[in-house]
Design an enzyme around this catalytic site. Structure first.
Site, PDB file in Angstrom:
ATOM      1  N   LYS A 156       0.458  -1.463   0.212  1.00 15.67           N
ATOM      2  CA  LYS A 156      -0.334  -0.158  -0.358  1.00 15.67           C
ATOM      3  C   LYS A 156       0.605   1.232   0.309  1.00 15.67           C
ATOM      4  O   LYS A 156       1.580   1.334   1.285  1.00 15.67           O
ATOM      5  CB  LYS A 156      -0.812  -0.133   1.444  1.00 15.67           C
ATOM      6  CG  LYS A 156      -2.000  -1.071   1.126  1.00 15.67           C
ATOM      7  CD  LYS A 156      -2.530  -1.417   2.671  1.00 15.67           C
ATOM      8  CE  LYS A 156      -4.096  -0.092   2.699  1.00 15.67           C
ATOM      9  NZ  LYS A 156      -5.106  -0.599   3.865  1.00 15.67           N
ATOM     10  N   GLY A 204      -8.421   4.318  -3.643  1.00 14.30           N
ATOM     11  CA  GLY A 204      -8.025   3.019  -4.384  1.00 14.30           C
ATOM     12  C   GLY A 204      -7.082   2.772  -4.780  1.00 14.30           C
ATOM     13  O   GLY A 204      -6.648   1.677  -5.065  1.00 14.30           O
ATOM     14  N   LYS A 223      -0.876  -7.407   5.855  1.00 13.87           N
ATOM     15  CA  LYS A 223      -1.706  -8.213   6.110  1.00 13.87           C
ATOM     16  C   LYS A 223      -3.102  -8.743   5.275  1.00 13.87           C
ATOM     17  O   LYS A 223      -3.482  -7.643   5.948  1.00 13.87           O
ATOM     18  CB  LYS A 223      -1.909  -9.651   7.020  1.00 13.87           C
ATOM     19  CG  LYS A 223      -2.256 -10.654   7.598  1.00 13.87           C
ATOM     20  CD  LYS A 223      -2.165 -11.116   8.559  1.00 13.87           C
ATOM     21  CE  LYS A 223      -3.806 -12.186   8.503  1.00 13.87           C
ATOM     22  NZ  LYS A 223      -3.081 -13.460   7.947  1.00 13.87           N
ATOM     23  N   GLU A 228      -7.410   3.786   8.169  1.00 18.40           N
ATOM     24  CA  GLU A 228      -7.042   4.944   7.599  1.00 18.40           C
ATOM     25  C   GLU A 228      -8.459   5.377   8.363  1.00 18.40           C
ATOM     26  O   GLU A 228      -9.560   5.499   8.610  1.00 18.40           O
ATOM     27  CB  GLU A 228      -7.320   5.204   6.500  1.00 18.40           C
ATOM     28  CG  GLU A 228      -8.534   5.126   4.981  1.00 18.40           C
ATOM     29  CD  GLU A 228      -7.976   6.091   3.844  1.00 18.40           C
ATOM     30  OE1 GLU A 228      -7.447   6.665   3.903  1.00 18.40           O
ATOM     31  OE2 GLU A 228      -8.922   5.323   3.513  1.00 18.40           O
ATOM     32  N   ASN A 249     -10.440   8.936   7.370  1.00 15.52           N
ATOM     33  CA  ASN A 249     -10.359  10.564   6.469  1.00 15.52           C
ATOM     34  C   ASN A 249     -11.306  11.271   6.722  1.00 15.52           C
ATOM     35  O   ASN A 249     -12.259  11.673   7.398  1.00 15.52           O
ATOM     36  CB  ASN A 249     -11.357   9.422   4.803  1.00 15.52           C
ATOM     37  CG  ASN A 249     -11.389   8.176   3.804  1.00 15.52           C
ATOM     38  OD1 ASN A 249     -10.428   8.184   3.832  1.00 15.52           O
ATOM     39  ND2 ASN A 249     -11.518   6.884   4.173  1.00 15.52           N
ATOM     40  N   ARG A 278     -12.616  14.771   6.385  1.00 10.81           N
ATOM     41  CA  ARG A 278     -13.593  15.511   5.345  1.00 10.81           C
ATOM     42  C   ARG A 278     -15.148  14.529   5.061  1.00 10.81           C
ATOM     43  O   ARG A 278     -14.981  13.857   5.517  1.00 10.81           O
ATOM     44  CB  ARG A 278     -12.635  14.873   3.409  1.00 10.81           C
ATOM     45  CG  ARG A 278     -12.471  13.564   3.257  1.00 10.81           C
ATOM     46  CD  ARG A 278     -12.056  13.363   2.080  1.00 10.81           C
ATOM     47  NE  ARG A 278     -11.772  12.312   1.961  1.00 10.81           N
ATOM     48  CZ  ARG A 278     -12.574  11.431   1.616  1.00 10.81           C
ATOM     49  NH1 ARG A 278     -14.237  11.079   1.518  1.00 10.81           N
ATOM     50  NH2 ARG A 278     -12.030  10.087   1.082  1.00 10.81           N
TER      51      ARG A 278
HETATM   52  P1  ADP Z   1      -7.826   4.071   0.251  1.00 11.10           P
HETATM   53  O1  ADP Z   1      -7.299   5.467   0.650  1.00 11.10           O
HETATM   54  O2  ADP Z   1      -7.087   4.271  -1.331  1.00 11.10           O
HETATM   55  O3  ADP Z   1      -8.988   4.417   0.285  1.00 11.10           O
HETATM   56  P2  ADP Z   1      -7.997   2.029   2.271  1.00 11.10           P
HETATM   57  O4  ADP Z   1      -6.608   1.775   2.974  1.00 11.10           O
HETATM   58  O5  ADP Z   1      -8.997   2.708   2.773  1.00 11.10           O
HETATM   59  O6  ADP Z   1      -7.392   2.734   1.312  1.00 11.10           O
HETATM   60  O7  ADP Z   1      -8.224   0.464   1.248  1.00 11.10           O
HETATM   61  C1  ADP Z   1      -9.372   1.016   0.644  1.00 11.10           C
HETATM   62  C2  ADP Z   1     -10.166  -0.526   0.844  1.00 11.10           C
HETATM   63  O8  ADP Z   1      -8.968  -1.875   0.192  1.00 11.10           O
HETATM   64  C3  ADP Z   1     -10.717  -1.254   1.959  1.00 11.10           C
HETATM   65  O9  ADP Z   1     -11.607  -0.314   1.854  1.00 11.10           O
HETATM   66  C4  ADP Z   1     -10.651  -3.175   1.596  1.00 11.10           C
HETATM   67  O10 ADP Z   1     -11.242  -3.195   0.577  1.00 11.10           O
HETATM   68  C5  ADP Z   1      -9.056  -2.882   1.169  1.00 11.10           C
HETATM   69  N1  ADP Z   1      -8.438  -3.466   2.390  1.00 11.10           N
HETATM   70  C6  ADP Z   1      -7.380  -2.347   2.521  1.00 11.10           C
HETATM   71  N2  ADP Z   1      -6.366  -2.512   3.384  1.00 11.10           N
HETATM   72  C7  ADP Z   1      -6.896  -4.277   3.497  1.00 11.10           C
HETATM   73  C8  ADP Z   1      -5.891  -5.333   4.028  1.00 11.10           C
HETATM   74  N3  ADP Z   1      -4.865  -5.497   4.372  1.00 11.10           N
HETATM   75  N4  ADP Z   1      -6.697  -6.784   3.856  1.00 11.10           N
HETATM   76  C9  ADP Z   1      -7.765  -6.728   2.554  1.00 11.10           C
HETATM   77  N5  ADP Z   1      -8.474  -5.403   2.236  1.00 11.10           N
HETATM   78  C10 ADP Z   1      -7.626  -4.865   2.989  1.00 11.10           C
HETATM   79 MG    MG Z   2     -10.288   4.097   2.323  1.00 14.34          MG
END
Ligand code: ADP
Ligand code: MG
Ligand code: ADP
Length: 455
Positions: free
Chosen positions: A165, A172, A208, A295, A297, A299
């Site tokens: 990430k 996303g 993970k 995370e 957000n 806003r």
């Molecule tokens: P963004 O900032 O792009 O929204 P997020 O960290 O919120 O990123 O993650 C976006 C989506 O990715 C989450 O809503 C979830 O569906 C998936 N996701 C994030 N982290 C995990 C993880 N550790 N395992 C499985 N799915 C994840």
């Molecule tokens: Mg998110």
């Protein structure tokens, strides 16, 4: 006047809405309700857009379609148009702490969290560290990536698949699933390069991968005086490319016990970092029912209407009042909801090929049903430019039960006619009428299984 951490006004009378599309229109509507004047900004392709027509005044950003990201220009307009405050909506500059600071520097109120709090939360690994320090669980992972050579032993502890990430990613983007050490070694430099270009920081971290997770998030409101309340959760597990497609509130699986547990974590966390204004804490829930913060957000969110529909609370109104320095009127977190609400995001896209479908709307007919809300900026003749997010409308239905809300949403989408461009409406109806959705069996791999199943 600048007073301590906040620019102070006794009343916000005029707001610059630093956004476009449905969210700009939605913010203008609340401002009107409160008797607040509005100023729109627009690029040349948006000169006929609805947010420009509805605002009391409008300023051109010129011909560059990406000028909605121009901090200097927009803060100049804030100054020139003598607004008291700036509402950033979502996307664009809404989570940019430099923009928040620039707004304060020209003497306007930022309708959002203090810029220094935003700055801290811009990094997902910092959020994880802050959470860890007060006992809020986060997904196990590696926050400081060693050199690619040392990665092998480090990731063995976590196991595959894992997620790579972007520390400053969003929407996303910058998330990639990795299934083996060979794949990790192969994609690492490329991923770093991609996120450097997209987010201005090449920091990556590893988490993970939680299979068949549920995305559960909490809507928070907090004021300057340490009052923090939770307006319930939203479930947003129906996603494509890590982006939400359908959201609902309350979640069909979150129990009152979960709620007590999560609200307590959230209030402790937000208080500990001095969070002010509306915000969302995003968690994922694994199949064993454990929650992990992923995370914050900082806003208003796209899916905020589902919360508004079942609480009767206008979140934008509260954002403005909090920014005026008022104390929150809502003193208790919300545990009982007025029914159930489901939102479907309508994209200007070809539902078969899943590619954007910009163009001009030649005919539009909105569903006319009670308990249905449509947030949009559309009329006949509206052109959907190719430069922006292809989400053009949100259809939200409320019902006494989840099933009633679902049926009403299907009915609304079925009578929503848009001609001239292709939309995702047929796909949304298919999802909403799929047996697993009806059962509430939603998780983040739902869409993959749905599409693989030939739906
Ligand atoms: P963004 O900032 O792009 O929204 P997020 O960290 O919120 O990123 O993650 C976006 C989506 O990715 C989450 O809503 C979830 O569906 C998936 N996701 C994030 N982290 C995990 C993880 N550790 N395992 C499985 N799915 C994840
Ligand atoms: Mg998110
Ligand atoms: P209750 O026990 O109140 O009926 P549930 O049966 O819904 O509630 O179980 C959730 C309980 O598990 C909560 O009371 C919460 O305190 C506890 N819990 C502890 N750690 C976690 C966690 N990481 N995720 C979810 N629940 C947790």
């Amino acid at each position: 006047m600048f007073h301590g951490l906040f620019t102070v006004v006794d009343r916000i009378r005029k707001v610059l809405v630093a956004n476009r599309g449905e969210i700009a229109v939605r913010i203008i509507r609340t401002c009107r309700k409160l008797g607040i004047k509005t100023v729109a900004i627009y690029t040349s392709v948006d000169s006929e857009a609805m947010h420009v027509k509805l605002a009391d005044d409008a300023y051109s950003l010129g011909s560059n379609p990406y000028a909605y990201l121009d901090i200097g220009r927009i803060s100049d307009i804030a100054k020139k148009s003598s607004v008291d405050a700036v509402h950033p909506g979502y996307g664009f500059l809404s989570e940019n702490s430099r923009f928040a600071k620039a707004v304060e520097d020209v003497g306007c109120v930022w309708i959002g969290p203090p810029w220094h709090v935003m700055e801290m939360l811009e990094s997902k690994t910092v959020v994880k560290k802050l959470a860890g320090s007060i006992g809020v669980p986060t997904v196990p992972g590696i926050m400081e990536l060693p050199s690619i050579g040392e990665l092998r032993s480090a990731v063995e502890k976590i196991g595959f698949p894992l997620l790579l990430k972007a520390d400053r990613g969003g929407g996303g983007r910058g998330i990639r699933i990795v299934r083996s050490i060979e794949e990790l070694e192969r994609v690492f430099d490329l991923a770093r390069e991609e996120v450097r270009t997209a987010f201005g920081s090449d920091k990556l971290f590893i988490e993970k991968y939680i299979p068949r997770a549920r995305h559960i998030e909490l809507q928070i409101l907090s004021d300057r005086y340490g009052n923090v309340v939770v307006m319930g959760e939203r479930e947003c597990s129906i996603q494509r490319k890590y982006q939400k497609v359908i959201e609902e509130a309350p979640s069909p699986i979150v129990s009152d016990g979960d709620r007590r547990y999560l609200y307590d974590l959230a209030i402790r966390f937000m208080r500990s970092i001095g969070y002010v204004n509306a915000g969302t804490m995003e968690f994922i829930r694994d199949e064993q029912g454990r929650f992990y913060l992923i995370e914050v957000n900082k806003r208003i969110q796209v899916e905020h209407p589902v919360t508004e529909m079942i609480t009767g609370i206008d979140i934008v109104e509260h954002q403005i009042k909090i920014a005026e320095g008022r104390e929150l009127e809502i003193r208790e977190s919300v545990y009982t909801f007025d029914g159930h609400a489901i939102e479907a995001r309508v994209y200007a896209e070809d539902p078969e090929r899943l590619i954007p479908s910009p163009g001009t709307i030649t005919w539009i007919e909105f569903p006319n049903l009670s308990n249905v809300r449509i947030d949009h900026a559309l009329s006949p003749g509206t052109t959907i430019p190719p430069f922006y997010d292809p989400m053009i409308a949100k259809v939200i239905a409320r019902g006494a039960t989840r099933e009633e809300a679902r049926q009403r949403l299907v009915q609304a989408l079925s009578s929503f006619r848009i001609e001239g461009i292709k939309t995702s409406i047929p796909l949304l109806i298919k999802i909403l009428t799929f047996s697993e959705f009806i059962k509430g069996n939603t998780h983040t791999e739902f869409m993959k299984e749905f599409i693989a199943g030939g739906h």
